[in-house]
Design an enzyme around this catalytic site. Structure first.
Site, PDB file in Angstrom:
ATOM      1  N   SER A 183      10.318   0.766   0.643  1.00 17.25           N
ATOM      2  CA  SER A 183      10.966  -0.470   0.612  1.00 17.25           C
ATOM      3  C   SER A 183      11.951  -0.518  -0.339  1.00 17.25           C
ATOM      4  CB  SER A 183       9.769  -1.329   0.496  1.00 17.25           C
ATOM      5  OG  SER A 183       8.684  -0.991   1.096  1.00 17.25           O
TER       6      SER A 183
HETATM    7  N1  SAM Z   1       5.205   0.722  -0.639  1.00 12.93           N
HETATM    8  C1  SAM Z   1       5.575   2.110  -0.104  1.00 12.93           C
HETATM    9  C2  SAM Z   1       6.628   2.925  -0.822  1.00 12.93           C
HETATM   10  O1  SAM Z   1       6.942   2.496  -1.762  1.00 12.93           O
HETATM   11  O2  SAM Z   1       6.969   3.800  -0.188  1.00 12.93           O
HETATM   12  C3  SAM Z   1       6.176   1.469   1.285  1.00 12.93           C
HETATM   13  C4  SAM Z   1       5.171   1.625   2.254  1.00 12.93           C
HETATM   14  S1  SAM Z   1       5.760   1.747   3.971  1.00 12.93           S
HETATM   15  C5  SAM Z   1       7.001   0.018   4.070  1.00 12.93           C
HETATM   16  C6  SAM Z   1       4.283   0.929   4.831  1.00 12.93           C
HETATM   17  C7  SAM Z   1       3.271   2.206   4.806  1.00 12.93           C
HETATM   18  O3  SAM Z   1       1.919   1.445   5.371  1.00 12.93           O
HETATM   19  C8  SAM Z   1       3.595   3.433   5.769  1.00 12.93           C
HETATM   20  O4  SAM Z   1       3.367   4.404   5.076  1.00 12.93           O
HETATM   21  C9  SAM Z   1       2.421   3.118   6.854  1.00 12.93           C
HETATM   22  O5  SAM Z   1       2.031   4.356   7.418  1.00 12.93           O
HETATM   23  C10 SAM Z   1       1.275   2.347   6.082  1.00 12.93           C
HETATM   24  N2  SAM Z   1       0.300   1.561   7.016  1.00 12.93           N
HETATM   25  C11 SAM Z   1       0.452   1.051   8.151  1.00 12.93           C
HETATM   26  N3  SAM Z   1      -0.639   0.450   8.510  1.00 12.93           N
HETATM   27  C12 SAM Z   1      -1.631   0.907   7.832  1.00 12.93           C
HETATM   28  C13 SAM Z   1      -2.854   0.675   7.621  1.00 12.93           C
HETATM   29  N4  SAM Z   1      -3.650   0.103   8.531  1.00 12.93           N
HETATM   30  N5  SAM Z   1      -3.657   1.603   6.604  1.00 12.93           N
HETATM   31  C14 SAM Z   1      -2.901   2.055   5.889  1.00 12.93           C
HETATM   32  N6  SAM Z   1      -1.712   2.286   5.731  1.00 12.93           N
HETATM   33  C15 SAM Z   1      -1.022   1.742   6.886  1.00 12.93           C
END
Ligand code: SAM
Length: 216
Positions: A62
């Site tokens: 992000s």
């Molecule tokens: N905060 C993170 C960083 O600093 O890199 C960014 C995260 S990214 C915007 C969102 C993440 O949520 C992705 O890696 C995605 O695979 C994960 N995600 C989506 N749905 C999910 C779920 N139900 N359970 C766990 N992870 C999930």
């Protein structure tokens, strides 16, 4: 001072403090965590720019400001047990681990789960417990959590997550459509989550039982 440190200092001053993030512990943690180590070599030079960046599995790390804002909204003092849904690169997780007592983090992509886990080990971070699975169901065995942060865009606030939040606990979660969300800050009072809208935001979709049910 290395170029990385100089770029990080500029990022914190201009993008984070400059846009109103005031929590001194958050600013200090963002000065400390080497964001460039959480992206592939190809993107390292852009790691301190004002932008999200691609990571593996079609996901994103992000935008630094959004990470700073969400972290500040959690109002961490250092004693909290935090649940994070969406480990992604692990950057936000590492920040949370600097600011809280312990962080439980869940990621649904195995590659991201394994990469981030290795990174935490190599960085010597010992208060993160990583899990692979659907974070929309929370993590029952360690509940209740003082704080819950969801770093992907949700269609609704998962009832599992509300249940697993401690009384008086804070949840930060982007809620809305697959392409645009509002950042919600909720406080648990009794069985209810008292919600406040903070700002508009754009996150990759939260996929799972209480999320979106496909990968569009
Ligand atoms: N905060 C993170 C960083 O600093 O890199 C960014 C995260 S990214 C915007 C969102 C993440 O949520 C992705 O890696 C995605 O695979 C994960 N995600 C989506 N749905 C999910 C779920 N139900 N359970 C766990 N992870 C999930």
């Amino acid at each position: 001072m290395s170029d990385w440190e100089r770029n990080r200092e500029r990022m914190v001053k201009e993008q984070i403090e400059g846009r109103g993030i005031q929590d001194a512990r958050v600013l200090q943690a963002m000065l400390k965590i080497p964001r460039h180590q959480f992206v592939s070599e190809k993107y390292q030079k852009q790691a301190y720019d004002d932008t999200p960046l691609p990571i593996e599995c079609g996901q994103t790390i992000s935008q630094p400001y959004m990470v700073g804002l969400m972290t500040e909204k959690l109002a961490l003092t250092g004693t909290e047990k935090v649940l994070e849904i969406g480990t992604g690169s692990g950057y936000q997780t590492a920040l949370l681990a600097t600011l809280a007592r312990v962080v439980y983090t869940i990621e649904r992509h195995e590659t991201l789960y394994l990469n981030s886990k290795l990174l935490f080990k190599n960085m010597g971070i010992q208060n993160i417990l990583s899990f692979l699975g659907d974070g929309t169901k929370g993590l029952l065995q360690y509940q209740p959590y003082d704080r819950i942060i969801v770093t992907a865009g949700a269609p609704i606030i998962s009832p599992y997550l509300i249940d697993q939040l401690a009384e008086g606990g804070i949840m930060v979660i982007p809620v809305g459509s697959a392409t645009h969300q509002e950042l919600i800050v909720g406080t648990k009072l009794g069985q209810e989550l008292k919600q406040k809208k903070t700002c508009g935001c754009v996150f990759v979709p939260l996929i799972g039982e209480s999320g979106w049910n496909n990968e569009n």
